[in-house]
Write a protein that holds these residues in place. Structure first.
Motif, PDB file in Angstrom:
ATOM      1  N   ASP A 258       3.211   4.400  -0.927  1.00  0.00           N
ATOM      2  CA  ASP A 258       3.453   5.211  -2.121  1.00  0.00           C
ATOM      3  C   ASP A 258       4.965   5.375  -2.301  1.00  0.00           C
ATOM      4  O   ASP A 258       5.758   4.830  -1.527  1.00  0.00           O
ATOM      5  CB  ASP A 258       2.756   6.572  -2.010  1.00  0.00           C
ATOM      6  N   ALA A 259       5.358   6.101  -3.333  1.00  0.00           N
ATOM      7  CA  ALA A 259       6.780   6.242  -3.660  1.00  0.00           C
ATOM      8  C   ALA A 259       7.558   6.896  -2.522  1.00  0.00           C
ATOM      9  O   ALA A 259       8.685   6.487  -2.218  1.00  0.00           O
ATOM     10  CB  ALA A 259       6.948   7.033  -4.959  1.00  0.00           C
ATOM     11  N   ASP A 260       6.980   7.902  -1.877  1.00  0.00           N
ATOM     12  CA  ASP A 260       7.681   8.577  -0.781  1.00  0.00           C
ATOM     13  C   ASP A 260       7.951   7.629   0.377  1.00  0.00           C
ATOM     14  O   ASP A 260       9.031   7.638   0.965  1.00  0.00           O
ATOM     15  CB  ASP A 260       6.880   9.784  -0.287  1.00  0.00           C
TER      16      ASP A 260
ATOM     17  N   GLN B  18       9.670   3.607  -7.920  1.00  0.00           N
ATOM     18  CA  GLN B  18       8.782   3.530  -9.075  1.00  0.00           C
ATOM     19  C   GLN B  18       8.761   2.122  -9.655  1.00  0.00           C
ATOM     20  O   GLN B  18       7.722   1.637 -10.097  1.00  0.00           O
ATOM     21  CB  GLN B  18       9.196   4.546 -10.142  1.00  0.00           C
TER      22      GLN B  18
ATOM     23  N   LEU C  18       6.410   0.131  -7.559  1.00  0.00           N
ATOM     24  CA  LEU C  18       5.021   0.483  -7.870  1.00  0.00           C
ATOM     25  C   LEU C  18       4.585  -0.127  -9.202  1.00  0.00           C
ATOM     26  O   LEU C  18       3.473  -0.653  -9.323  1.00  0.00           O
ATOM     27  CB  LEU C  18       4.862   2.002  -7.912  1.00  0.00           C
TER      28      LEU C  18
ATOM     29  N   THR D 163       0.806  -1.224   0.000  1.00  0.00           N
ATOM     30  CA  THR D 163       0.000   0.000   0.000  1.00  0.00           C
ATOM     31  C   THR D 163       0.840   1.275   0.000  1.00  0.00           C
ATOM     32  O   THR D 163       0.294   2.359  -0.169  1.00  0.00           O
ATOM     33  CB  THR D 163      -0.925   0.039   1.230  1.00  0.00           C
TER      34      THR D 163
END
Length: 114
Positions: free
Chosen positions: A59-61, A75, A78, A57
């Protein structure tokens, strides 16, 4: 007329004198600045141990907080997740191009999968 000019000059000199006295008093009673030690930032390596990232779940950060993961690797994770679905276990992240098993091993305690 000369008496009026003399009064104006006297008034201007008096104003300048009062302004000088006020400025002098302001500098005399001003609180001096103390030299301060430069602030040092906390060591973020120890803080990272308390940050946990859910691989399915995040995100990139959030992924970039993991050791060895930068924007490009985040990335890639993802993209892999979008193409193949969620990870069954953390070790599955080693199948992502650019992610090595050693990197995944260094995530112990920081990355998890639900």
């Amino acid at each position: 007329m000369p008496d009026k000019k003399r009064r104006e000059r006297l008034f201007l000199l008096l104003c300048l004198a009062v302004a000088g006295v006020c400025a002098g008093l302001a500098f005399r009673f001003a609180v001096p600045l103390r030299l301060q030690k430069p602030q040092t930032l906390p060591d973020t390596k120890e803080l990272a141990a308390y940050t946990q990232v859910e691989l399915n779940t995040a995100d990139a950060d959030a992924l970039c907080t993991l050791p060895g993961v930068g924007p490009r690797n985040a990335q890639a994770i993802l993209d892999y997740r979008a193409q193949y679905g969620p990870f069954a276990q953390v070790e599955d992240a080693a199948q992502v191009p650019g992610i090595t098993q050693a990197m995944v091993d260094s995530w112990a305690g920081q990355a998890y999968v639900r």
